[in-house]
Write a protein that holds these residues in place. Structure first.
Motif, mmCIF file in Angstrom:
data_model
loop_
_atom_site.group_PDB
_atom_site.id
_atom_site.type_symbol
_atom_site.label_atom_id
_atom_site.label_comp_id
_atom_site.label_asym_id
_atom_site.label_seq_id
_atom_site.Cartn_x
_atom_site.Cartn_y
_atom_site.Cartn_z
ATOM 1 N N ALA A 30 33.299 28.113 -5.564
ATOM 2 C CA ALA A 30 32.141 27.439 -6.166
ATOM 3 C C ALA A 30 31.542 26.492 -5.136
ATOM 4 C CB ALA A 30 32.559 26.672 -7.409
ATOM 5 N N PHE A 31 30.230 26.553 -4.993
ATOM 6 C CA PHE A 31 29.484 25.687 -4.089
ATOM 7 C C PHE A 31 28.611 24.770 -4.942
ATOM 8 C CE2 PHE A 31 30.440 29.604 -1.942
ATOM 9 C CZ PHE A 31 30.862 29.199 -0.683
ATOM 10 N N THR A 32 28.678 23.479 -4.687
ATOM 11 C CA THR A 32 27.905 22.509 -5.461
ATOM 12 C C THR A 32 26.851 21.861 -4.570
ATOM 13 O OG1 THR A 32 29.822 22.053 -6.851
ATOM 14 C CG2 THR A 32 28.038 20.434 -6.897
ATOM 15 N N VAL A 33 25.608 21.900 -5.051
ATOM 16 C CA VAL A 33 24.484 21.291 -4.351
ATOM 17 C C VAL A 33 23.910 20.206 -5.258
ATOM 18 C CG1 VAL A 33 22.188 21.668 -3.375
ATOM 19 C CG2 VAL A 33 23.920 23.477 -3.215
ATOM 20 N N VAL A 34 23.747 19.005 -4.716
ATOM 21 C CA VAL A 34 23.080 17.928 -5.437
ATOM 22 C C VAL A 34 21.780 17.649 -4.697
ATOM 23 C CG1 VAL A 34 23.214 15.548 -6.249
ATOM 24 C CG2 VAL A 34 25.283 16.968 -6.204
ATOM 25 N N ALA A 35 20.658 17.843 -5.397
ATOM 26 C CA ALA A 35 19.347 17.702 -4.765
ATOM 27 C C ALA A 35 18.399 16.923 -5.661
ATOM 28 C CB ALA A 35 18.764 19.087 -4.478
ATOM 29 N N SER A 36 17.392 16.312 -5.023
ATOM 30 C CA SER A 36 16.397 15.563 -5.782
ATOM 31 C C SER A 36 15.045 15.657 -5.089
ATOM 32 C CB SER A 36 16.815 14.094 -5.924
ATOM 33 O OG SER A 36 16.903 13.485 -4.649
ATOM 34 N N SER A 53 25.191 27.476 -12.743
ATOM 35 C CA SER A 53 24.632 26.486 -13.663
ATOM 36 C C SER A 53 23.815 25.465 -12.894
ATOM 37 C CB SER A 53 25.741 25.777 -14.441
ATOM 38 O OG SER A 53 26.528 24.983 -13.579
ATOM 39 N N SER A 54 22.951 24.794 -13.627
ATOM 40 C CA SER A 54 22.197 23.671 -13.056
ATOM 41 C C SER A 54 21.969 22.642 -14.152
ATOM 42 C CB SER A 54 20.867 24.138 -12.470
ATOM 43 O OG SER A 54 20.036 24.666 -13.473
ATOM 44 N N ASN A 55 22.085 21.377 -13.759
ATOM 45 C CA ASN A 55 21.924 20.295 -14.718
ATOM 46 C C ASN A 55 21.614 19.007 -13.980
ATOM 47 O OD1 ASN A 55 21.934 18.820 -17.089
ATOM 48 N ND2 ASN A 55 24.156 18.590 -17.133
ATOM 49 N N SER A 56 20.466 18.434 -14.249
ATOM 50 C CA SER A 56 20.087 17.119 -13.717
ATOM 51 C C SER A 56 20.256 17.001 -12.202
ATOM 52 C CB SER A 56 20.892 16.015 -14.402
ATOM 53 O OG SER A 56 20.643 16.022 -15.783
ATOM 54 N N GLY A 57 19.794 17.994 -11.471
ATOM 55 C CA GLY A 57 19.848 17.931 -10.015
ATOM 56 C C GLY A 57 21.128 18.438 -9.387
ATOM 57 N N THR A 58 22.070 18.897 -10.197
ATOM 58 C CA THR A 58 23.316 19.473 -9.678
ATOM 59 C C THR A 58 23.288 20.979 -9.933
ATOM 60 O OG1 THR A 58 24.547 17.436 -10.079
ATOM 61 C CG2 THR A 58 25.836 19.450 -9.813
ATOM 62 N N TYR A 59 23.455 21.739 -8.863
ATOM 63 C CA TYR A 59 23.380 23.197 -8.929
ATOM 64 C C TYR A 59 24.712 23.762 -8.464
ATOM 65 C CZ TYR A 59 18.455 22.063 -9.181
ATOM 66 O OH TYR A 59 17.252 21.527 -9.553
ATOM 67 N N ILE A 60 25.296 24.650 -9.266
ATOM 68 C CA ILE A 60 26.581 25.256 -8.918
ATOM 69 C C ILE A 60 26.376 26.751 -8.712
ATOM 70 C CG2 ILE A 60 28.960 25.687 -9.646
ATOM 71 C CD1 ILE A 60 28.774 23.050 -11.222
ATOM 72 N N PHE A 61 26.777 27.200 -7.518
ATOM 73 C CA PHE A 61 26.689 28.605 -7.138
ATOM 74 C C PHE A 61 28.095 29.138 -6.935
ATOM 75 C CE2 PHE A 61 22.837 26.549 -5.717
ATOM 76 C CZ PHE A 61 21.833 27.480 -5.927
ATOM 77 N N THR A 62 28.287 30.444 -7.149
ATOM 78 C CA THR A 62 29.586 31.051 -6.874
ATOM 79 C C THR A 62 29.413 32.247 -5.944
ATOM 80 O OG1 THR A 62 29.454 32.445 -8.847
ATOM 81 C CG2 THR A 62 30.658 30.358 -9.056
ATOM 82 N N LYS A 63 30.470 32.497 -5.200
ATOM 83 C CA LYS A 63 30.515 33.672 -4.330
ATOM 84 C C LYS A 63 31.928 34.220 -4.377
ATOM 85 C CE LYS A 63 29.671 35.459 0.266
ATOM 86 N NZ LYS A 63 29.087 35.217 1.608
ATOM 87 N N THR A 64 32.034 35.543 -4.557
ATOM 88 C CA THR A 64 33.339 36.196 -4.561
ATOM 89 C C THR A 64 33.531 36.925 -3.247
ATOM 90 O OG1 THR A 64 33.320 36.420 -6.965
ATOM 91 C CG2 THR A 64 34.806 37.882 -5.739
ATOM 92 N N TYR A 65 34.635 36.625 -2.596
ATOM 93 C CA TYR A 65 35.016 37.275 -1.346
ATOM 94 C C TYR A 65 36.011 38.378 -1.688
ATOM 95 C CZ TYR A 65 32.835 33.244 0.846
ATOM 96 O OH TYR A 65 31.937 32.292 1.239
ATOM 97 N N SER A 66 35.758 39.588 -1.198
ATOM 98 C CA SER A 66 36.603 40.737 -1.535
ATOM 99 C C SER A 66 37.285 41.304 -0.292
ATOM 100 C CB SER A 66 35.773 41.834 -2.194
ATOM 101 O OG SER A 66 35.223 41.353 -3.400
ATOM 102 N N TYR A 67 38.537 41.652 -0.440
ATOM 103 C CA TYR A 67 39.391 42.164 0.629
ATOM 104 C C TYR A 67 38.741 43.326 1.383
ATOM 105 C CZ TYR A 67 43.652 44.099 2.778
ATOM 106 O OH TYR A 67 44.578 44.582 3.656
ATOM 107 N N GLY A 68 38.149 44.261 0.661
ATOM 108 C CA GLY A 68 37.563 45.451 1.278
ATOM 109 C C GLY A 68 36.316 45.180 2.109
ATOM 110 N N ASP A 69 35.756 43.978 2.008
ATOM 111 C CA ASP A 69 34.545 43.639 2.758
ATOM 112 C C ASP A 69 34.829 43.094 4.154
ATOM 113 O OD1 ASP A 69 33.060 44.388 0.546
ATOM 114 O OD2 ASP A 69 32.865 42.332 -0.203
ATOM 115 N N TYR A 70 36.095 42.857 4.476
ATOM 116 C CA TYR A 70 36.442 42.220 5.738
ATOM 117 C C TYR A 70 37.524 43.019 6.460
ATOM 118 C CZ TYR A 70 33.879 38.420 3.638
ATOM 119 O OH TYR A 70 32.897 37.685 3.030
ATOM 120 N N SER A 71 37.504 42.944 7.786
ATOM 121 C CA SER A 71 38.561 43.560 8.574
ATOM 122 C C SER A 71 39.624 42.503 8.869
ATOM 123 C CB SER A 71 37.984 44.138 9.868
ATOM 124 O OG SER A 71 37.370 43.113 10.624
ATOM 125 N N PHE A 72 40.712 42.932 9.466
ATOM 126 C CA PHE A 72 41.823 42.034 9.779
ATOM 127 C C PHE A 72 41.372 40.926 10.724
ATOM 128 C CE2 PHE A 72 45.499 40.773 12.313
ATOM 129 C CZ PHE A 72 46.361 40.404 11.304
#
Length: 90
Positions: A30-36, A53-72
């Protein structure tokens, strides 16, 4: 007339490390951004993520990292947040 850019007060992540293995094949962060703005924010974007989600200037983003998307080995992921106000200032 609005000629002031929006401000990003903070940009943080729930955990800055991701360890993907054959037994743990996906990890979500989860990445949280506070902006105004002196008038109003139009958009907040963080490419490669989904807005959870977003509420009163706080925005929460998510990113899923998957094993098959990366090499060793180690990989670095740099994310850039952009905030735009209703006058088009960024």
């Amino acid at each position: 007339m609005d000629d002031q850019n929006p401000t990003i007060t903070s940009f943080s992540v729930s955990s800055s490390s991701v360890a993907l293995t054959t037994s743990v094949q996906s990890v979500t962060r989860a990445f949280t951004v506070v902006a105004s703005d002196n008038v109003a924010i139009s958009t907040v974007s963080l490419p490669g993520t989904s807005l959870s989600s977003s509420n009163s200037g706080t925005y929460i983003f998510t990113k899923t990292y998957s094993y098959g998307d990366y090499s060793f080995g180690a990989t670095t992921d740099s994310l850039t947040v952009t905030v735009t106000d209703t006058a088009g200032n960024a």
